[in-house]
Write a protein that holds these residues in place. Structure first.
Motif, mmCIF file in Angstrom:
data_model
loop_
_atom_site.group_PDB
_atom_site.id
_atom_site.type_symbol
_atom_site.label_atom_id
_atom_site.label_comp_id
_atom_site.label_asym_id
_atom_site.label_seq_id
_atom_site.Cartn_x
_atom_site.Cartn_y
_atom_site.Cartn_z
ATOM 1 N N PRO A 1 -0.629 -59.732 17.974
ATOM 2 C CA PRO A 1 -1.373 -60.666 17.109
ATOM 3 C C PRO A 1 -2.854 -60.329 16.977
ATOM 4 O O PRO A 1 -3.433 -60.464 15.900
ATOM 5 N N LEU A 2 -3.478 -59.874 18.059
ATOM 6 C CA LEU A 2 -4.901 -59.556 17.999
ATOM 7 C C LEU A 2 -5.169 -58.206 17.344
ATOM 8 O O LEU A 2 -6.324 -57.901 17.028
ATOM 9 N N LEU A 3 -4.133 -57.411 17.152
ATOM 10 C CA LEU A 3 -4.295 -56.126 16.471
ATOM 11 C C LEU A 3 -4.115 -56.230 14.958
ATOM 12 O O LEU A 3 -4.291 -55.230 14.256
ATOM 13 N N LYS A 4 -3.771 -57.395 14.455
ATOM 14 C CA LYS A 4 -3.467 -57.514 13.026
ATOM 15 C C LYS A 4 -4.632 -57.123 12.121
ATOM 16 O O LYS A 4 -4.425 -56.471 11.099
ATOM 17 N N PRO A 5 -5.878 -57.495 12.420
ATOM 18 C CA PRO A 5 -6.969 -57.028 11.551
ATOM 19 C C PRO A 5 -7.064 -55.509 11.481
ATOM 20 O O PRO A 5 -7.271 -54.947 10.408
ATOM 21 N N MET A 6 -6.906 -54.843 12.625
ATOM 22 C CA MET A 6 -6.946 -53.381 12.613
ATOM 23 C C MET A 6 -5.703 -52.807 11.957
ATOM 24 O O MET A 6 -5.770 -51.753 11.304
ATOM 25 N N MET A 7 -4.565 -53.462 12.112
ATOM 26 C CA MET A 7 -3.354 -53.025 11.425
ATOM 27 C C MET A 7 -3.546 -53.098 9.912
ATOM 28 O O MET A 7 -3.126 -52.194 9.176
ATOM 29 N N PHE A 8 -4.168 -54.153 9.450
ATOM 30 C CA PHE A 8 -4.453 -54.281 8.019
ATOM 31 C C PHE A 8 -5.355 -53.141 7.534
ATOM 32 O O PHE A 8 -5.114 -52.540 6.489
ATOM 33 N N HIS B 1 2.095 -45.667 12.139
ATOM 34 C CA HIS B 1 1.695 -46.907 12.797
ATOM 35 C C HIS B 1 2.716 -47.348 13.833
ATOM 36 O O HIS B 1 2.342 -47.924 14.858
ATOM 37 N N LEU B 2 3.995 -47.085 13.568
ATOM 38 C CA LEU B 2 5.022 -47.443 14.549
ATOM 39 C C LEU B 2 4.872 -46.644 15.834
ATOM 40 O O LEU B 2 5.262 -47.109 16.914
ATOM 41 N N VAL B 3 4.315 -45.434 15.730
ATOM 42 C CA VAL B 3 4.079 -44.597 16.915
ATOM 43 C C VAL B 3 2.681 -44.830 17.473
ATOM 44 O O VAL B 3 2.484 -44.859 18.701
ATOM 45 N N ALA B 4 1.686 -45.004 16.606
ATOM 46 C CA ALA B 4 0.298 -45.088 17.057
ATOM 47 C C ALA B 4 0.032 -46.350 17.869
ATOM 48 O O ALA B 4 -0.738 -46.318 18.841
ATOM 49 N N ILE B 5 0.653 -47.477 17.495
ATOM 50 C CA ILE B 5 0.379 -48.727 18.211
ATOM 51 C C ILE B 5 0.861 -48.668 19.658
ATOM 52 O O ILE B 5 0.069 -48.904 20.594
ATOM 53 N N PRO B 6 2.141 -48.365 19.930
ATOM 54 C CA PRO B 6 2.543 -48.268 21.350
ATOM 55 C C PRO B 6 1.875 -47.110 22.078
ATOM 56 O O PRO B 6 1.611 -47.207 23.287
ATOM 57 N N LEU B 7 1.573 -46.005 21.358
ATOM 58 C CA LEU B 7 0.894 -44.885 22.005
ATOM 59 C C LEU B 7 -0.518 -45.287 22.437
ATOM 60 O O LEU B 7 -0.957 -44.957 23.555
ATOM 61 N N TRP C 1 2.188 -35.710 11.576
ATOM 62 C CA TRP C 1 1.591 -35.047 12.739
ATOM 63 C C TRP C 1 0.070 -35.029 12.648
ATOM 64 O O TRP C 1 -0.617 -35.152 13.663
ATOM 65 N N ARG C 2 -0.454 -34.918 11.439
ATOM 66 C CA ARG C 2 -1.902 -34.802 11.297
ATOM 67 C C ARG C 2 -2.614 -36.144 11.456
ATOM 68 O O ARG C 2 -3.697 -36.209 12.044
ATOM 69 N N TYR C 3 -2.038 -37.233 10.963
ATOM 70 C CA TYR C 3 -2.767 -38.490 10.895
ATOM 71 C C TYR C 3 -2.373 -39.509 11.956
ATOM 72 O O TYR C 3 -3.004 -40.567 12.034
ATOM 73 N N VAL C 4 -1.364 -39.230 12.761
ATOM 74 C CA VAL C 4 -0.974 -40.204 13.777
ATOM 75 C C VAL C 4 -2.071 -40.345 14.831
ATOM 76 O O VAL C 4 -2.300 -41.436 15.371
ATOM 77 N N GLY C 5 -2.793 -39.274 15.114
ATOM 78 C CA GLY C 5 -3.887 -39.355 16.073
ATOM 79 C C GLY C 5 -5.040 -40.193 15.569
ATOM 80 O O GLY C 5 -5.686 -40.917 16.351
ATOM 81 N N PHE C 6 -5.315 -40.113 14.279
ATOM 82 C CA PHE C 6 -6.387 -40.929 13.698
ATOM 83 C C PHE C 6 -6.080 -42.411 13.843
ATOM 84 O O PHE C 6 -6.947 -43.202 14.233
ATOM 85 N N ASN C 7 -4.848 -42.809 13.563
ATOM 86 C CA ASN C 7 -4.468 -44.216 13.714
ATOM 87 C C ASN C 7 -4.456 -44.634 15.180
ATOM 88 O O ASN C 7 -4.754 -45.797 15.497
ATOM 89 N N THR C 8 -4.128 -43.714 16.062
ATOM 90 C CA THR C 8 -4.166 -44.025 17.489
ATOM 91 C C THR C 8 -5.580 -44.369 17.928
ATOM 92 O O THR C 8 -5.795 -45.298 18.721
ATOM 93 N N VAL C 9 -6.560 -43.628 17.417
ATOM 94 C CA VAL C 9 -7.960 -43.919 17.743
ATOM 95 C C VAL C 9 -8.355 -45.307 17.233
ATOM 96 O O VAL C 9 -9.047 -46.068 17.922
ATOM 97 N N LEU C 10 -7.915 -45.645 16.036
ATOM 98 C CA LEU C 10 -8.226 -46.967 15.492
ATOM 99 C C LEU C 10 -7.675 -48.078 16.376
ATOM 100 O O LEU C 10 -8.381 -49.042 16.718
ATOM 101 N N TYR C 11 -6.411 -47.970 16.743
ATOM 102 C CA TYR C 11 -5.785 -49.029 17.532
ATOM 103 C C TYR C 11 -6.327 -49.072 18.952
ATOM 104 O O TYR C 11 -6.427 -50.153 19.551
#
Length: 333
Positions: free
Chosen positions: A246-253, A112-118, A204-214
């Protein structure tokens, strides 16, 4: 003048009127098309009962039994909570739980620390090629786990692995040699290196999945907010901090909850990388792996079922704590 006199005699002397009998109720016959909705939704309920509810209830029943399923259900013996007592007193269970928590934190938090700024960088920097770039990051998630594990086994090779070769080249840079080891790292053979290697593969496998979510959440933020912030003189960092986060908090949860549940159920990557044994000193044996070995290798199905329900309790508690943490942080704002 004659006066009206009430009729004499008892109730039997009063004139009787014929009772009006209601016609018998006619039963409504259902037409064949009335059953159509139930027929169409029945496959879901049948599959859920067979492959969802029945295994769940059977595992709960099995957690209080002892014996081998190969001998038949009739040979199982009720032992009460002995399976739970044995599991809670087993050192391997606690070691596997520690490994699971370690891998979940070390591989999950950086995602998540990488996926959000990415995701923010892809959203703001790519317009035409956004989907292609996002697909490249999402590709590891849909790739076969076996193929991924085999590739990383080669990359982590002690003598000829690309990772050790890259570390050796970086060590030759003046001033950076002290940051890297003097000899090749035995990633798969030493317990202190095995868990970081597994965590690297999971990240490496799941960082892309979280990137799509964010990225999907970023696309729902109105552009008017950024335009108004730009007119007020807000920098890119200020917009990211006070508008995007702040607006990403629901998706972060949502993403963190998925990471917590998935991390505690981690099985495929460490199982394939360690050939199903957990590696040296069981350094990468997760609770799901230990449950699998208890059932299929040690033939202790009752204990394995008890471990599965203990793991369910741990997942439920950590998920509840995650919900509380985001609620306290103002998830709705």
């Amino acid at each position: 003048m004659s006066s009206l006199q009430p009729p004499t005699g008892g109730p039997d002397t009063l004139p009787r009127t014929p009772a009006v009998l209601a016609p018998p109720a006619r039963r409504r016959r259902l037409k064949p098309w009335h059953w159509a909705p139930y027929v169409f939704i029945s496959p879901f309920f049948i599959l859920f009962l067979v492959f969802g509810l029945f295994p769940l209830l059977f595992s709960l029943w099995l957690a209080f039994q002892s014996g081998s399923l190969a001998a038949g259900i009739s040979e199982m013996e009720f032992v009460g909570i002995e399976n739970f007592e044995f599991a809670l007193g087993d050192e391997w269970l606690w070691k596997s739980l520690w490994n699971t928590l370690w891998l979940g934190v070390v591989s999950g938090a950086p995602q998540h620390l990488v996926a959000i700024p990415l995701a923010y960088f892809i959203h703001t920097s790519f317009k035409r090629w956004r989907n292609a770039v996002l697909g490249a990051y999402f590709l590891p998630y849909i790739t076969s786990t076996v193929a991924i594990a085999l590739i990383f086994t080669t990359l982590f090779s002690t003598d000829f692995g690309v990772i050790n070769v890259a570390l050796n080249e970086l060590a030759r840079i003046p001033g950076l040699g002290w940051l890297f080891p003097d000899e090749n790292i035995n990633w798969m053979g030493k317990s202190e290196h095995l868990k970081p290697a597994v965590a690297m593969v999971v990240f490496w496998r799941y960082v892309g999945f979280n990137t799509v979510l964010y990225l999907a959440a970023l696309q729902t933020i109105p552009k008017d907010l950024y335009e108004a912030a730009t007119m007020d003189g807000a920098t890119r960092w200020q917009q990211f901090r006070y508008i995007t986060l702040p607006l990403l908090k629901p998706m972060m949860f949502f993403g963190v909850t998925l990471s917590v549940i998935g991390g505690l159920q981690l099985f495929e990557e460490p199982f394939i990388l360690t050939n199903g044994r957990g590696g040296t000193d069981q350094a990468a044996m997760t609770t799901a792996m230990y449950m699998y070995r208890t059932a299929f290798e040690f033939n202790e199905w009752g204990t394995a079922s008890a471990i599965s329900w203990l793991l369910f309790i741990v997942i439920a508690v950590l998920t509840w704590l995650t919900t509380k943490a985001f609620a306290r942080g103002g998830m709705d704002h």
